[in-house]
Each structure stands twice: as structure tokens, then as C-alpha cells.
Design a protein around this motif. Structure first.
Motif, short mmCIF file in Angstrom:
data_model
loop_
_atom_site.label_atom_id
_atom_site.label_comp_id
_atom_site.label_asym_id
_atom_site.label_seq_id
_atom_site.Cartn_x
_atom_site.Cartn_y
_atom_site.Cartn_z
N ILE A 160 -0.10 4.00 -3.90
CA ILE A 160 -1.48 3.60 -4.19
C ILE A 160 -2.27 4.76 -4.76
O ILE A 160 -3.01 4.60 -5.74
N THR A 161 -2.12 5.94 -4.18
CA THR A 161 -2.86 7.10 -4.71
C THR A 161 -2.40 7.43 -6.13
O THR A 161 -3.23 7.72 -6.99
N THR A 215 -14.58 2.23 -6.33
CA THR A 215 -13.37 2.91 -5.84
C THR A 215 -12.53 1.95 -5.01
O THR A 215 -11.31 1.86 -5.20
N ALA A 216 -13.17 1.22 -4.11
CA ALA A 216 -12.44 0.26 -3.27
C ALA A 216 -11.78 -0.82 -4.14
O ALA A 216 -10.62 -1.18 -3.92
N ALA A 217 -12.50 -1.32 -5.14
CA ALA A 217 -11.94 -2.34 -6.03
C ALA A 217 -10.74 -1.80 -6.80
O ALA A 217 -9.74 -2.50 -6.98
N GLN A 218 -10.84 -0.56 -7.25
CA GLN A 218 -9.74 0.07 -7.99
C GLN A 218 -8.50 0.17 -7.09
O GLN A 218 -7.38 -0.13 -7.53
N VAL A 219 -8.70 0.58 -5.86
CA VAL A 219 -7.57 0.68 -4.92
C VAL A 219 -6.94 -0.69 -4.71
O VAL A 219 -5.71 -0.83 -4.77
N LEU A 220 -7.77 -1.71 -4.51
CA LEU A 220 -7.24 -3.05 -4.26
C LEU A 220 -6.53 -3.61 -5.49
O LEU A 220 -5.48 -4.25 -5.36
N ASP A 221 -7.07 -3.37 -6.66
CA ASP A 221 -6.42 -3.84 -7.90
C ASP A 221 -5.04 -3.22 -8.04
O ASP A 221 -4.06 -3.91 -8.34
N ARG A 222 -4.96 -1.91 -7.85
CA ARG A 222 -3.66 -1.23 -7.99
C ARG A 222 -2.71 -1.63 -6.87
O ARG A 222 -1.51 -1.77 -7.10
N ALA A 223 -3.24 -1.83 -5.67
CA ALA A 223 -2.37 -2.23 -4.55
C ALA A 223 -1.71 -3.58 -4.84
O ALA A 223 -0.52 -3.76 -4.56
N LEU A 224 -2.46 -4.53 -5.41
CA LEU A 224 -1.86 -5.82 -5.73
C LEU A 224 -0.79 -5.66 -6.81
O LEU A 224 0.27 -6.28 -6.73
N GLU A 225 -1.05 -4.83 -7.80
CA GLU A 225 -0.04 -4.60 -8.85
C GLU A 225 1.24 -4.02 -8.25
O GLU A 225 2.34 -4.43 -8.62
N ILE A 226 1.09 -3.08 -7.33
CA ILE A 226 2.26 -2.47 -6.69
C ILE A 226 2.99 -3.53 -5.86
O ILE A 226 4.22 -3.63 -5.93
N TYR A 227 2.24 -4.30 -5.09
CA TYR A 227 2.85 -5.35 -4.27
C TYR A 227 3.61 -6.34 -5.14
O TYR A 227 4.72 -6.75 -4.81
N ALA A 228 3.01 -6.72 -6.26
CA ALA A 228 3.65 -7.68 -7.16
C ALA A 228 4.94 -7.12 -7.75
O ALA A 228 5.94 -7.84 -7.88
N GLN A 275 6.79 -4.35 -6.55
CA GLN A 275 7.76 -3.73 -5.65
C GLN A 275 7.82 -4.35 -4.26
O GLN A 275 8.63 -3.93 -3.44
N GLY A 276 6.97 -5.30 -3.99
CA GLY A 276 6.96 -5.93 -2.67
C GLY A 276 6.31 -5.05 -1.63
O GLY A 276 5.78 -3.98 -1.92
N GLU A 277 6.39 -5.53 -0.41
CA GLU A 277 5.76 -4.83 0.71
C GLU A 277 6.28 -3.41 0.87
O GLU A 277 5.52 -2.48 1.15
N SER A 278 7.57 -3.22 0.69
CA SER A 278 8.16 -1.89 0.90
C SER A 278 7.64 -0.87 -0.12
O SER A 278 7.60 0.33 0.17
N GLY A 279 7.24 -1.33 -1.29
CA GLY A 279 6.72 -0.41 -2.30
C GLY A 279 5.26 -0.05 -2.12
O GLY A 279 4.76 0.88 -2.75
N LEU A 280 4.58 -0.78 -1.25
CA LEU A 280 3.15 -0.57 -1.05
C LEU A 280 2.94 0.55 -0.04
O LEU A 280 2.73 0.32 1.15
N THR A 281 3.02 1.77 -0.54
CA THR A 281 2.84 2.95 0.30
C THR A 281 1.56 3.67 -0.11
O THR A 281 1.01 3.44 -1.20
N LEU A 282 1.11 4.54 0.77
CA LEU A 282 -0.10 5.32 0.46
C LEU A 282 0.13 6.16 -0.79
O LEU A 282 -0.74 6.24 -1.66
N GLY A 283 1.31 6.76 -0.92
CA GLY A 283 1.62 7.56 -2.09
C GLY A 283 1.59 6.75 -3.37
O GLY A 283 1.08 7.19 -4.39
#
Length: 196
Positions: free
Chosen positions: A36-37, A11-24, A26-34
Motif C-alpha cells: 500500500i505504501t 490521503t485516505a481516499a488515495q490509500v483506499l483506491d490503491r488498496a482496492l487495486e492491490i486486492y484486485a 493480488q488478493g488478500e495476501s498481496g494487501l500488505t502495508l508495504g
């Protein structure tokens, strides 16, 4: 590892994988809890359970990639026979890592990660020191052999990694450095700064 621990790690790995995709994307501003979920399918409660907060996700992601970088640096040091080759290898491997993984490197070198790491320094110190231990041991061994300048180890580490980090940050943020040229030219110059 128990099945429950394996599920938690997955689960943690899945969250981190998706978080990096979002960051890549949309940048920092796109990396929200919503975001990521939505991307990971992991509940906000589970994210808080694993990471404590959104900045905790950011820190964990940066730490994950830092661990990969340090593994590559350690592997490079295991392939060399002298301090000069080792210092040059560290410089080249670091810059190539940044070139090969720009999104993760941009995150690792970002101001928000710097702020979070500084704020959580006491909690992160143990894991950081453990990750840096092979590099510190290599530096100590080479220094004891008279192959490196007689400087405190943190100073040697800073003389080697500081300029490389600066080059990486500039390339990642401004793109006005030819990274291939830096890979060719910088290793010898950094070696000169730490040679005996």
C-alpha cells in the motif's frame, strides 16, 4: 472542511483506491502495508494515523463500498410506489452492483472483512445503523401500511438481503451461478418470502 481535513480525506481516499487495486490484482495476501505504501506514496505512519492498522484499511475500504451499495439501494427504493416493486428493486440493484463491481464486492463479502467487522462491531454500530436507516425506515413504512409480513424488521431485512448476499458470495467465490438468471428469477421469490 478545513484545508488540513481536505488533505487528510484525499490521503485516505488515495490509500483506499490503491488498496482496492492491490486486492484486485493480488488478493488478500498481496494487501500488505508495504504494497500500500509503495502504490499510494503514503507513509506507513500516515496509514496508521488514518486507519489504525492494516485491518483498519480493509474495514474502511469495505465500509466505503458498502456505503455506495446502500446509496444505490436507497435510490432504487425512492423510485418505487409499493413494497413488491421495492423488494424486487433491492434484489436486482444489489446483484447488479456485485456484477458491476466484483473486486470491491469480493472484498466486502470476504471472511477477513467479516471477522474485522465482527471484532469491531461496537465501534462500527453507529455508522452501520445510520447507513441502514433509510432501508429500515422504508421497511417500517411499508410494514405499517400492511404491504410486508408482520415480522420483526431485522427478520424482514435478513429475508431480503440474506439470500442476495448468499448468491453474491457464491458467484464471487465459485462463479457457478448465472447472475443474469439470478437477477431475473430471484426478486419475485424473495418478495414471496416477505409478502403479507
Amino acid at each position: 472542511m478545513s484545508p488540513k481535513q481536505q488533505r487528510g480525506a484525499a490521503t485516505a481516499a488515495q490509500v483506499l483506491d490503491r488498496a482496492l487495486e492491490i486486492y484486485a490484482a493480488q488478493g488478500e495476501s498481496g494487501l500488505t502495508l508495504g504494497a500500500i505504501t509503495a502504490a499510494s506514496g503514503v507513509s506507513a505512519g500516515s496509514i496508521y494515523h488514518h486507519f489504525g492498522s492494516l485491518p483498519g484499511v480493509l474495514t474502511a475500504l469495505a465500509q466505503r463500498w458498502l456505503a455506495r451499495l446502500l446509496e444505490e439501494l436507497t435510490a432504487a427504493l425512492e423510485q418505487v410506489d409499493d413494497a413488491r416493486s421495492g423488494v424486487q428493486a433491492v434484489v436486482r440493484v444489489y446483484l447488479r452492483f456485485v456484477q458491476d463491481h466484483p473486486d470491491a464486492s469480493r472484498l466486502m463479502h470476504s471472511a477477513p472483512v467479516d471477522r474485522e467487522v465482527m471484532a469491531r462491531a461496537p465501534q462500527l454500530r453507529g455508522s452501520q445503523e445510520a447507513r441502514l436507516a433509510p432501508l429500515a425506515a422504508w421497511l417500517h413504512t411499508r410494514q405499517e401500511a400492511g404491504e410486508l409480513a408482520a415480522l420483526p424488521l431485522p427478520v424482514l431485512e435478513s429475508l431480503i438481503l440474506g439470500p442476495v448476499t448468499g448468491i453474491a458470495r457464491r458467484w464471487l467465490s465459485l462463479g457457478d451461478i448465472d447472475l443474469d438468471e439470478a437477477v431475473r428469477e430471484t426478486p419475485e421469490r424473495i418478495w414471496r418470502s416477505v409478502s403479507p
